[in-house]
Write a protein that holds these residues in place. Sequence first.
Motif, PDB file in Angstrom:
ATOM      1  N   ILE B  65       0.809  -1.217   0.000  1.00  0.00           N
ATOM      2  CA  ILE B  65       0.000   0.000   0.000  1.00  0.00           C
ATOM      3  C   ILE B  65       0.846   1.272   0.000  1.00  0.00           C
ATOM      4  O   ILE B  65       0.597   2.188  -0.770  1.00  0.00           O
ATOM      5  CB  ILE B  65      -0.989  -0.013   1.190  1.00  0.00           C
ATOM      6  CG1 ILE B  65      -1.879  -1.255   1.079  1.00  0.00           C
ATOM      7  CG2 ILE B  65      -1.850   1.259   1.187  1.00  0.00           C
ATOM      8  CD1 ILE B  65      -2.835  -1.449   2.217  1.00  0.00           C
ATOM      9  N   HIS B  66       1.910   1.301   0.857  1.00  0.00           N
ATOM     10  CA  HIS B  66       2.720   2.529   0.943  1.00  0.00           C
ATOM     11  C   HIS B  66       4.123   2.420   0.372  1.00  0.00           C
ATOM     12  O   HIS B  66       5.003   3.140   0.838  1.00  0.00           O
ATOM     13  CB  HIS B  66       2.849   2.969   2.412  1.00  0.00           C
ATOM     14  CG  HIS B  66       1.555   3.102   3.120  1.00  0.00           C
ATOM     15  ND1 HIS B  66       0.597   4.029   2.756  1.00  0.00           N
ATOM     16  CD2 HIS B  66       1.038   2.415   4.172  1.00  0.00           C
ATOM     17  CE1 HIS B  66      -0.454   3.895   3.559  1.00  0.00           C
ATOM     18  NE2 HIS B  66      -0.220   2.918   4.413  1.00  0.00           N
ATOM     19  N   PRO B  67       4.422   1.538  -0.530  1.00  0.00           N
ATOM     20  CA  PRO B  67       5.815   1.435  -0.953  1.00  0.00           C
ATOM     21  C   PRO B  67       6.182   2.489  -2.004  1.00  0.00           C
ATOM     22  O   PRO B  67       5.295   3.130  -2.569  1.00  0.00           O
ATOM     23  CB  PRO B  67       5.885   0.050  -1.580  1.00  0.00           C
ATOM     24  CG  PRO B  67       4.533  -0.142  -2.154  1.00  0.00           C
ATOM     25  CD  PRO B  67       3.568   0.603  -1.297  1.00  0.00           C
ATOM     26  N   VAL B  68       7.484   2.661  -2.194  1.00  0.00           N
ATOM     27  CA  VAL B  68       7.984   3.526  -3.263  1.00  0.00           C
ATOM     28  C   VAL B  68       8.376   2.623  -4.424  1.00  0.00           C
ATOM     29  O   VAL B  68       9.214   1.741  -4.266  1.00  0.00           O
ATOM     30  CB  VAL B  68       9.209   4.332  -2.779  1.00  0.00           C
ATOM     31  CG1 VAL B  68       9.756   5.178  -3.917  1.00  0.00           C
ATOM     32  CG2 VAL B  68       8.830   5.164  -1.580  1.00  0.00           C
ATOM     33  N   TRP B  69       7.779   2.825  -5.546  1.00  0.00           N
ATOM     34  CA  TRP B  69       8.059   1.934  -6.679  1.00  0.00           C
ATOM     35  C   TRP B  69       9.195   2.464  -7.544  1.00  0.00           C
ATOM     36  O   TRP B  69       9.825   1.700  -8.272  1.00  0.00           O
ATOM     37  CB  TRP B  69       6.814   1.758  -7.544  1.00  0.00           C
ATOM     38  CG  TRP B  69       5.681   1.085  -6.823  1.00  0.00           C
ATOM     39  CD1 TRP B  69       4.603   1.698  -6.257  1.00  0.00           C
ATOM     40  CD2 TRP B  69       5.519  -0.312  -6.580  1.00  0.00           C
ATOM     41  NE1 TRP B  69       3.772   0.773  -5.670  1.00  0.00           N
ATOM     42  CE2 TRP B  69       4.322  -0.475  -5.853  1.00  0.00           C
ATOM     43  CE3 TRP B  69       6.274  -1.447  -6.890  1.00  0.00           C
ATOM     44  CZ2 TRP B  69       3.852  -1.717  -5.438  1.00  0.00           C
ATOM     45  CZ3 TRP B  69       5.803  -2.688  -6.483  1.00  0.00           C
ATOM     46  CH2 TRP B  69       4.608  -2.819  -5.761  1.00  0.00           C
ATOM     47  N   THR B  70       9.421   3.777  -7.489  1.00  0.00           N
ATOM     48  CA  THR B  70      10.416   4.358  -8.394  1.00  0.00           C
ATOM     49  C   THR B  70      11.810   4.312  -7.789  1.00  0.00           C
ATOM     50  O   THR B  70      11.956   4.357  -6.567  1.00  0.00           O
ATOM     51  CB  THR B  70      10.067   5.829  -8.681  1.00  0.00           C
ATOM     52  OG1 THR B  70       9.822   6.482  -7.433  1.00  0.00           O
ATOM     53  CG2 THR B  70       8.859   5.939  -9.559  1.00  0.00           C
ATOM     54  N   PRO B  71      12.828   4.224  -8.627  1.00  0.00           N
ATOM     55  CA  PRO B  71      14.203   4.175  -8.112  1.00  0.00           C
ATOM     56  C   PRO B  71      14.656   5.563  -7.659  1.00  0.00           C
ATOM     57  O   PRO B  71      15.504   6.184  -8.283  1.00  0.00           O
ATOM     58  CB  PRO B  71      15.005   3.671  -9.313  1.00  0.00           C
ATOM     59  CG  PRO B  71      14.202   4.029 -10.508  1.00  0.00           C
ATOM     60  CD  PRO B  71      12.774   4.028 -10.086  1.00  0.00           C
ATOM     61  N   LYS B  77      14.012   7.111   1.387  1.00  0.00           N
ATOM     62  CA  LYS B  77      14.429   7.478   2.749  1.00  0.00           C
ATOM     63  C   LYS B  77      13.250   8.035   3.541  1.00  0.00           C
ATOM     64  O   LYS B  77      13.051   7.716   4.705  1.00  0.00           O
ATOM     65  CB  LYS B  77      15.551   8.514   2.671  1.00  0.00           C
ATOM     66  CG  LYS B  77      16.898   7.870   2.415  1.00  0.00           C
ATOM     67  CD  LYS B  77      17.957   8.382   3.383  1.00  0.00           C
ATOM     68  CE  LYS B  77      19.186   7.508   3.291  1.00  0.00           C
ATOM     69  NZ  LYS B  77      19.899   7.699   2.001  1.00  0.00           N
ATOM     70  N   GLN B  78      12.447   8.884   2.851  1.00  0.00           N
ATOM     71  CA  GLN B  78      11.278   9.464   3.513  1.00  0.00           C
ATOM     72  C   GLN B  78      10.287   8.386   3.948  1.00  0.00           C
ATOM     73  O   GLN B  78       9.700   8.450   5.021  1.00  0.00           O
ATOM     74  CB  GLN B  78      10.555  10.407   2.553  1.00  0.00           C
ATOM     75  CG  GLN B  78      11.133  11.801   2.562  1.00  0.00           C
ATOM     76  CD  GLN B  78      10.423  12.675   1.554  1.00  0.00           C
ATOM     77  OE1 GLN B  78       9.368  12.295   1.044  1.00  0.00           O
ATOM     78  NE2 GLN B  78      10.996  13.828   1.281  1.00  0.00           N
ATOM     79  N   ALA B  79      10.090   7.419   3.073  1.00  0.00           N
ATOM     80  CA  ALA B  79       9.070   6.397   3.327  1.00  0.00           C
ATOM     81  C   ALA B  79       9.550   5.320   4.297  1.00  0.00           C
ATOM     82  O   ALA B  79       8.779   4.444   4.673  1.00  0.00           O
ATOM     83  CB  ALA B  79       8.663   5.757   2.005  1.00  0.00           C
ATOM     84  N   MET B  80      10.796   5.373   4.708  1.00  0.00           N
ATOM     85  CA  MET B  80      11.358   4.293   5.522  1.00  0.00           C
ATOM     86  C   MET B  80      10.528   4.039   6.778  1.00  0.00           C
ATOM     87  O   MET B  80      10.132   4.972   7.460  1.00  0.00           O
ATOM     88  CB  MET B  80      12.784   4.649   5.924  1.00  0.00           C
ATOM     89  CG  MET B  80      13.726   3.541   5.568  1.00  0.00           C
ATOM     90  SD  MET B  80      15.398   3.971   5.974  1.00  0.00           S
ATOM     91  CE  MET B  80      16.004   2.358   6.322  1.00  0.00           C
ATOM     92  N   GLY B  83       6.759   2.390   4.294  1.00  0.00           N
ATOM     93  CA  GLY B  83       6.552   1.570   3.106  1.00  0.00           C
ATOM     94  C   GLY B  83       7.866   1.006   2.594  1.00  0.00           C
ATOM     95  O   GLY B  83       8.943   1.516   2.910  1.00  0.00           O
ATOM     96  N   ALA B  84       7.741  -0.037   1.840  1.00  0.00           N
ATOM     97  CA  ALA B  84       8.923  -0.683   1.274  1.00  0.00           C
ATOM     98  C   ALA B  84       9.496   0.181   0.157  1.00  0.00           C
ATOM     99  O   ALA B  84       8.806   1.041  -0.389  1.00  0.00           O
ATOM    100  CB  ALA B  84       8.556  -2.044   0.730  1.00  0.00           C
ATOM    101  N   CYS B  85      10.760  -0.086  -0.151  1.00  0.00           N
ATOM    102  CA  CYS B  85      11.402   0.643  -1.228  1.00  0.00           C
ATOM    103  C   CYS B  85      11.678  -0.318  -2.369  1.00  0.00           C
ATOM    104  O   CYS B  85      12.766  -0.870  -2.477  1.00  0.00           O
ATOM    105  CB  CYS B  85      12.695   1.273  -0.722  1.00  0.00           C
ATOM    106  SG  CYS B  85      13.668   2.015  -2.042  1.00  0.00           S
ATOM    107  N   TRP B  86      10.681  -0.582  -3.176  1.00  0.00           N
ATOM    108  CA  TRP B  86      10.903  -1.510  -4.293  1.00  0.00           C
ATOM    109  C   TRP B  86      11.757  -0.856  -5.372  1.00  0.00           C
ATOM    110  O   TRP B  86      12.251  -1.517  -6.274  1.00  0.00           O
ATOM    111  CB  TRP B  86       9.586  -1.998  -4.883  1.00  0.00           C
ATOM    112  CG  TRP B  86       8.746  -2.748  -3.886  1.00  0.00           C
ATOM    113  CD1 TRP B  86       7.465  -2.465  -3.524  1.00  0.00           C
ATOM    114  CD2 TRP B  86       9.122  -3.884  -3.116  1.00  0.00           C
ATOM    115  NE1 TRP B  86       7.016  -3.341  -2.568  1.00  0.00           N
ATOM    116  CE2 TRP B  86       8.025  -4.231  -2.294  1.00  0.00           C
ATOM    117  CE3 TRP B  86      10.288  -4.638  -2.991  1.00  0.00           C
ATOM    118  CZ2 TRP B  86       8.044  -5.289  -1.392  1.00  0.00           C
ATOM    119  CZ3 TRP B  86      10.316  -5.710  -2.091  1.00  0.00           C
ATOM    120  CH2 TRP B  86       9.207  -6.013  -1.311  1.00  0.00           C
TER     121      TRP B  86
END
Lengths: 247, 374
Positions: B65-71, B77-80, B83-86
């Motif tokens: 739901i809350h991950p970052v999909w973009t590289p 870092k903000q989402a740490m 959400g996951a950092c895919w």
Amino acid sequence: MSETIIRFAKVNKWYGNQFHVLRDINLDILKGEKLVICGPSGSGKSTLIRCINRLEEHQEGDIVIDGITLGDDVKAIDAVRKQVGMVFQQFNLFPHLTVLENLTLSPMWVSKVPRKEAEDRAMQQLERVRIAEQANKYPLQLSGGQQQRVAIARALCLRPKIMLFDEPTSALDPEMIKEVLDVMIELAGQGITMVVVTHEMGFAKAVADRVIFMDQGQIVEQAPPDLFFNDPQSDRTKDFLSKILGH
Amino acid sequence: MTGLTRYTSEVFAPVAARNAPRNEQGALATLRRHLFGSRFSTITTIVLMAIFLQTLPDFIAWALIHPVWTPDAALCKQAMGEGACWGVIAEKYRVIIFGYYPHAEHWRPLVATLLLLGLLVASCTRALWSQWLVLLWVIVMVAVFVILRGGWFGLSLVDTDRWGGLPLTVLLATLSIVAAFPLSVIVALGRRSNMPAISAVCTVYIELIRGVPLISVLFMASFMFPLLMPTGTKIDVLLRVFIGITLFAAAYMAEVIRGGLQAIPKGQVEAAQSLGMSYWQTQRKIVLPQALAMVVPGVMNNFIGIFKDTSLVTIVSLYELTGALGLALNSDADWRPFKLEAYLFITLIYFAGCYAMSRYSLWIEAQLSRSKAR
């Protein structure tokens, strides 16, 4: 019917150091003879016939099968095994192969017979034991009596001169013993040499030329069946017969 | 017959066979019986449900739901924590999958991997089982080697120490399994041999290898072995490591197979002997088919183990999948915090491999059990 095909000369065998299982066995079996061996368990009768195709090794004396002396020579053992078929108490069919494959295995791999011919031969033998319709089943799908008849057919596929039967009916349900004995009796009428360890005294009376009684690794008594059953000489034989025939 | 009553209560009448009564309670009743059938299963059900409800929603929120999909490392870092950092995978997947292999040449390991996977699928397909398969193996293996190493046909030379990532994992696992299996059969037969010398050699080999962790075997293959060789002889490190894994795996597998050999009744061998079959004919046609069929689950255990054990070759500087992951992230301060996501990614890859192997082993078992069906 006078030529010796199996000769035991002063054969001795031990299991380990202690157990003297065959003691000074002297025995000549003639070509075409039907020999029945009986005796209590542990008397050495199974060991005796297993020495004929060298499933067991003997330590002293000579065993000569159709002119071939059994020893450590692998070629001699192979030559003997090609002429000797064996049927076991527990059938020992190969459960991962179909009935037909059980029968063609040895002709194809040992005698290098082409597949087609091996299959023809196998079907002939299956007809002979009246079970041809089961050729494509697996052994465990058959009844005990059917399995043992397949085992007989398998041994016959090598076209042996000698057939060994090691208590062929002892593991069968009573209702199935007859179908196996019938096949054996039929076979006996066809001139092959048969050595049969069994307690089926009816079979012995019907087909045996000679009955041998063994006890403690020795041949106690041997005689044609009518003499053996009606006029046993030794007390040990009388005692044994009274126990297996006495009811 | 005094004192015995004869029982012939009624005239004998045969009872016709009929089908077993059907269970017509429906799915809900079945579910209730399984989940709340007894006090113990009720407690177990409740405890497990509680654990799931505690962890699962959090994980789903984090992963989906809350991950970052973009590289984008800054966004990550903000989402740490939330959400996951895919994005780390989008950024680093080529290094994770191909390791040190020159970036511009990545199509080569890709083609090699596809060839290998295709070969494995073909080998597992019953309709293709014939002697042609052996030829196919030779062709594909040569092709994979040529493509990866280069130096011919205008391909630039890439030495084996730069091979890495998934192709290396698949290649090492495949070669080790294919080499270890026949070796283990020979060793298992050898240990049961009547000839004392052969039996002793096999026993010593098994016990020695089993007494040592795989890491030590790899260290020996990689560092000790060259010292023992005459100076000037060079054996490729990849080859040495392959031999190390093979010898290691074969020792374990040999014992599994020996277990199967011991379960074959003596009568089977005696019957084969009485039919005039030689030792090797007996083993090949009678004993091994039955013994191997019995040990399929155990052998597959070993196969899966080999597949995962290839990750240990990292310690001798061969960067297969797990090693390549470290390679990709350890030196990059921006992305290093997101190792967890990257590990989940390769977990999926390992799981896909292991699960496929495990399903295949079930299929093999089903095929083999047909002769046992009554």
